[in-house]
Design a protein around this motif. Sequence first.
Motif, PDB file in Angstrom:
ATOM      1  N   GLY A   1     -34.890  35.632 -67.739  1.00  0.00           N
ATOM      2  CA  GLY A   1     -34.312  36.811 -68.373  1.00  0.00           C
ATOM      3  C   GLY A   1     -35.314  37.939 -68.510  1.00  0.00           C
ATOM      4  O   GLY A   1     -35.005  39.107 -68.233  1.00  0.00           O
ATOM      5  N   LEU A   2     -36.546  37.598 -68.932  1.00  0.00           N
ATOM      6  CA  LEU A   2     -37.582  38.617 -69.042  1.00  0.00           C
ATOM      7  C   LEU A   2     -37.912  39.226 -67.677  1.00  0.00           C
ATOM      8  O   LEU A   2     -38.034  40.443 -67.522  1.00  0.00           O
ATOM      9  CB  LEU A   2     -38.854  38.002 -69.645  1.00  0.00           C
ATOM     10  CG  LEU A   2     -38.927  37.913 -71.172  1.00  0.00           C
ATOM     11  CD1 LEU A   2     -40.194  37.184 -71.588  1.00  0.00           C
ATOM     12  CD2 LEU A   2     -38.889  39.291 -71.796  1.00  0.00           C
ATOM     13  N   LEU A   3     -38.040  38.365 -66.676  1.00  0.00           N
ATOM     14  CA  LEU A   3     -38.361  38.853 -65.335  1.00  0.00           C
ATOM     15  C   LEU A   3     -37.250  39.749 -64.799  1.00  0.00           C
ATOM     16  O   LEU A   3     -37.514  40.753 -64.130  1.00  0.00           O
ATOM     17  CB  LEU A   3     -38.583  37.666 -64.394  1.00  0.00           C
ATOM     18  CG  LEU A   3     -39.879  36.873 -64.642  1.00  0.00           C
ATOM     19  CD1 LEU A   3     -39.853  35.565 -63.870  1.00  0.00           C
ATOM     20  CD2 LEU A   3     -41.092  37.696 -64.241  1.00  0.00           C
ATOM     21  N   SER A   4     -36.017  39.404 -65.089  1.00  0.00           N
ATOM     22  CA  SER A   4     -34.889  40.226 -64.642  1.00  0.00           C
ATOM     23  C   SER A   4     -34.936  41.602 -65.293  1.00  0.00           C
ATOM     24  O   SER A   4     -34.657  42.618 -64.656  1.00  0.00           O
ATOM     25  CB  SER A   4     -33.569  39.528 -64.959  1.00  0.00           C
ATOM     26  OG  SER A   4     -32.470  40.322 -64.567  1.00  0.00           O
ATOM     27  N   ASP A   5     -35.290  41.635 -66.593  1.00  0.00           N
ATOM     28  CA  ASP A   5     -35.398  42.925 -67.286  1.00  0.00           C
ATOM     29  C   ASP A   5     -36.432  43.831 -66.625  1.00  0.00           C
ATOM     30  O   ASP A   5     -36.294  45.049 -66.640  1.00  0.00           O
ATOM     31  CB  ASP A   5     -35.767  42.708 -68.755  1.00  0.00           C
ATOM     32  CG  ASP A   5     -34.626  42.079 -69.545  1.00  0.00           C
ATOM     33  OD1 ASP A   5     -33.477  42.127 -69.053  1.00  0.00           O
ATOM     34  OD2 ASP A   5     -34.884  41.535 -70.633  1.00  0.00           O
TER      35      ASP A   5
ATOM     36  N   LEU B   1     -35.599  44.195 -51.599  1.00  0.00           N
ATOM     37  CA  LEU B   1     -36.669  43.237 -51.894  1.00  0.00           C
ATOM     38  C   LEU B   1     -36.294  42.331 -53.061  1.00  0.00           C
ATOM     39  O   LEU B   1     -36.601  41.131 -53.059  1.00  0.00           O
ATOM     40  CB  LEU B   1     -37.963  43.994 -52.211  1.00  0.00           C
ATOM     41  CG  LEU B   1     -38.649  44.685 -51.029  1.00  0.00           C
ATOM     42  CD1 LEU B   1     -39.817  45.538 -51.511  1.00  0.00           C
ATOM     43  CD2 LEU B   1     -39.148  43.651 -50.027  1.00  0.00           C
ATOM     44  N   LEU B   2     -35.626  42.923 -54.058  1.00  0.00           N
ATOM     45  CA  LEU B   2     -35.203  42.115 -55.208  1.00  0.00           C
ATOM     46  C   LEU B   2     -34.206  41.045 -54.796  1.00  0.00           C
ATOM     47  O   LEU B   2     -34.246  39.912 -55.300  1.00  0.00           O
ATOM     48  CB  LEU B   2     -34.597  43.014 -56.292  1.00  0.00           C
ATOM     49  CG  LEU B   2     -35.589  43.795 -57.146  1.00  0.00           C
ATOM     50  CD1 LEU B   2     -34.852  44.771 -58.055  1.00  0.00           C
ATOM     51  CD2 LEU B   2     -36.433  42.850 -57.994  1.00  0.00           C
ATOM     52  N   LEU B   3     -33.304  41.411 -53.899  1.00  0.00           N
ATOM     53  CA  LEU B   3     -32.340  40.412 -53.431  1.00  0.00           C
ATOM     54  C   LEU B   3     -33.043  39.284 -52.691  1.00  0.00           C
ATOM     55  O   LEU B   3     -32.700  38.106 -52.853  1.00  0.00           O
ATOM     56  CB  LEU B   3     -31.298  41.089 -52.530  1.00  0.00           C
ATOM     57  CG  LEU B   3     -30.288  41.997 -53.249  1.00  0.00           C
ATOM     58  CD1 LEU B   3     -29.413  42.710 -52.231  1.00  0.00           C
ATOM     59  CD2 LEU B   3     -29.428  41.184 -54.213  1.00  0.00           C
ATOM     60  N   LYS B   4     -34.046  39.643 -51.862  1.00  0.00           N
ATOM     61  CA  LYS B   4     -34.811  38.606 -51.173  1.00  0.00           C
ATOM     62  C   LYS B   4     -35.575  37.753 -52.180  1.00  0.00           C
ATOM     63  O   LYS B   4     -35.623  36.524 -52.062  1.00  0.00           O
ATOM     64  CB  LYS B   4     -35.781  39.258 -50.187  1.00  0.00           C
ATOM     65  CG  LYS B   4     -35.108  39.910 -48.987  1.00  0.00           C
ATOM     66  CD  LYS B   4     -36.114  40.592 -48.084  1.00  0.00           C
ATOM     67  CE  LYS B   4     -37.067  39.580 -47.458  1.00  0.00           C
ATOM     68  NZ  LYS B   4     -38.001  40.262 -46.504  1.00  0.00           N
ATOM     69  N   GLU B   5     -36.172  38.424 -53.168  1.00  0.00           N
ATOM     70  CA  GLU B   5     -36.914  37.688 -54.193  1.00  0.00           C
ATOM     71  C   GLU B   5     -35.982  36.794 -54.995  1.00  0.00           C
ATOM     72  O   GLU B   5     -36.300  35.641 -55.306  1.00  0.00           O
ATOM     73  CB  GLU B   5     -37.627  38.684 -55.119  1.00  0.00           C
ATOM     74  CG  GLU B   5     -38.408  38.057 -56.265  1.00  0.00           C
ATOM     75  CD  GLU B   5     -39.646  37.318 -55.795  1.00  0.00           C
ATOM     76  OE1 GLU B   5     -40.189  36.552 -56.602  1.00  0.00           O
ATOM     77  OE2 GLU B   5     -40.059  37.490 -54.623  1.00  0.00           O
TER      78      GLU B   5
ATOM     79  N   GLU C   1     -37.196  43.722 -63.417  1.00  0.00           N
ATOM     80  CA  GLU C   1     -36.898  43.731 -61.979  1.00  0.00           C
ATOM     81  C   GLU C   1     -37.837  42.817 -61.205  1.00  0.00           C
ATOM     82  O   GLU C   1     -38.295  43.129 -60.111  1.00  0.00           O
ATOM     83  CB  GLU C   1     -36.972  45.162 -61.422  1.00  0.00           C
ATOM     84  CG  GLU C   1     -35.921  46.086 -62.009  1.00  0.00           C
ATOM     85  CD  GLU C   1     -35.904  47.449 -61.349  1.00  0.00           C
ATOM     86  OE1 GLU C   1     -36.859  47.769 -60.604  1.00  0.00           O
ATOM     87  OE2 GLU C   1     -34.935  48.188 -61.567  1.00  0.00           O
ATOM     88  N   TRP C   2     -38.132  41.664 -61.783  1.00  0.00           N
ATOM     89  CA  TRP C   2     -38.965  40.655 -61.144  1.00  0.00           C
ATOM     90  C   TRP C   2     -40.334  41.214 -60.756  1.00  0.00           C
ATOM     91  O   TRP C   2     -40.911  40.853 -59.732  1.00  0.00           O
ATOM     92  CB  TRP C   2     -38.259  40.026 -59.938  1.00  0.00           C
ATOM     93  CG  TRP C   2     -37.160  39.122 -60.399  1.00  0.00           C
ATOM     94  CD1 TRP C   2     -35.887  39.487 -60.673  1.00  0.00           C
ATOM     95  CD2 TRP C   2     -37.252  37.732 -60.685  1.00  0.00           C
ATOM     96  NE1 TRP C   2     -35.164  38.414 -61.119  1.00  0.00           N
ATOM     97  CE2 TRP C   2     -35.990  37.302 -61.121  1.00  0.00           C
ATOM     98  CE3 TRP C   2     -38.275  36.778 -60.600  1.00  0.00           C
ATOM     99  CZ2 TRP C   2     -35.714  35.994 -61.499  1.00  0.00           C
ATOM    100  CZ3 TRP C   2     -38.012  35.471 -60.966  1.00  0.00           C
ATOM    101  CH2 TRP C   2     -36.749  35.084 -61.410  1.00  0.00           C
TER     102      TRP C   2
ATOM    103  N   GLY D   1     -47.184  37.555 -63.437  1.00  0.00           N
ATOM    104  CA  GLY D   1     -46.242  37.619 -62.343  1.00  0.00           C
ATOM    105  C   GLY D   1     -45.136  36.590 -62.526  1.00  0.00           C
ATOM    106  O   GLY D   1     -45.161  35.770 -63.446  1.00  0.00           O
ATOM    107  N   PRO D   2     -44.112  36.605 -61.629  1.00  0.00           N
ATOM    108  CA  PRO D   2     -42.967  35.707 -61.780  1.00  0.00           C
ATOM    109  C   PRO D   2     -43.330  34.223 -61.845  1.00  0.00           C
ATOM    110  O   PRO D   2     -42.884  33.505 -62.748  1.00  0.00           O
ATOM    111  CB  PRO D   2     -42.112  36.024 -60.546  1.00  0.00           C
ATOM    112  CG  PRO D   2     -42.461  37.433 -60.202  1.00  0.00           C
ATOM    113  CD  PRO D   2     -43.907  37.565 -60.520  1.00  0.00           C
TER     114      PRO D   2
END
Length: 500
Positions: free
Chosen positions: A359-363, A310-314, A365-366, A400-401
Amino acid sequence: MHEKTEAMLPAVAQVLDAPERLGVLQAAVPDMSIPDGDFDGLAGLAASLFDAPVALITLVDHEWQWFKASVGTAETRLHVRESFCVHTIAEGDGAFVVLDASRHPAFRQRRAVAGPPSVRFYAGAPIILDGQAIGTVAVVDVAPRFEISVKQQGELQRIAGVAASLFKLKDETRRRALKEAALSREEQRLAIALDAANVGSWLWDIRAGTVSGNGAMMRMFGLPPERTVGAKAIFSAIHPDDRMPTFSKLRQAMAANEEYDGMFRIGTNGRWLLGRGRVHDRDSKGAPLSFLGMTIDVSEQQASVNRTRLLLKELNHRVKNTLAMLQSLARQTLRQTSDPAEFMTAFAGRLQAISEAHGLLSDYEWGTIHLSELISKQLLPYVSDYSQQIELHKDEILLGPDQAVGLGLVLHELATNAVKYGALSLPTGKIVLTARRLIEDGESVLHLTWTEVGGPPIREPRRRGFGSILIERSLDKIIGSSVKVEYLPAGVTALIRLPL
């Protein structure tokens, strides 16, 4: 010669102290000092056979003669220097008979040391175990005998043979009990280890149609803690979509004599299990009788795989959106200025704002991020003393993102303007931020107020630049959001409304 054998002939002492004989004795009977009632019948039979007042079943080590069973005496041991049995041990096979000990040459040395013997008649046969004489069956009397028959000697030897068999049987029984106890302890340790590691072990009796498993296995399948259940209950617990594929893979593995390896879900709890196993036993025609296997709960690993997918799709979705946003930012920024240096400064700042939010969202995991973290990330580069120049009053709010990226750009543009023209252009100025979660028409909404204080007097700009347009439109993707900016003389005020 040792002191303990000084009353014996050297040949007797040598046999008595032989390491191989003592090794067999100690291995077969670890505790020789304890009488054993199982030998009482043999001692009584020997006494009756010779009409003797005393009969003994003995074990002889390098120092003592131990009575495992006796008739006619309450003693439990006798020192080897006082024992007639040591001569039976020395002979090694056949019966050793002394009709009158006072006249027998084998006891002359003993009489010289210990005086005349109280025992006058002695007959003994060695107990042979693994080729070594470890003890005797003996009868004694205080009166001498004139003769004993060959038959009596043969019977005494047969009694000694029965005693040897009994010692052997007891040794084997003891060793088997020790092995079974060790195996039981090992099985218990293995069961505890498997249960602690949440590994299910099971044995499928194919003909009986039953499955025996440990507690972990039953818990995984959502079944009662009984150790044995019907195989139908096991297969019924599997998710309907996975039931037939799992059964087919098991059958294929049995037919090909290969290891089964498959994943399936449990219908009642949705847990993912990894199963492995192979045929444990077959009949004479090769048909499988039992199947041994194990199961491991891999729900967390499977969830992680799904999250990664899901993260890859996101991420793919976000990259496309970000590229489109960057193109728009570049065009609009370039449209507002023809100075390359000014363009790079403005564009780089906006890129940094997007980068901080990403960067925050990546930390996380979105997923969602805290509003306070987004604020500090965006405003920290524009102040020399964050605690003095930024005053924050907030509720606990998660973004949210899309909300984080859009709001990050708004905060960046407001901070850039404050540094150039507003409160952050003077050391005495500061920004007051108030973030509240409100309920409007049954929905949760963020109201964020930006207020500049302590800065120079503010005049409303004559024309709207790209920064003002960006502030107003950064949240356009979020339905129901809005940004209202007021240029009051005391400082810029912005009211941001954002559905959560």
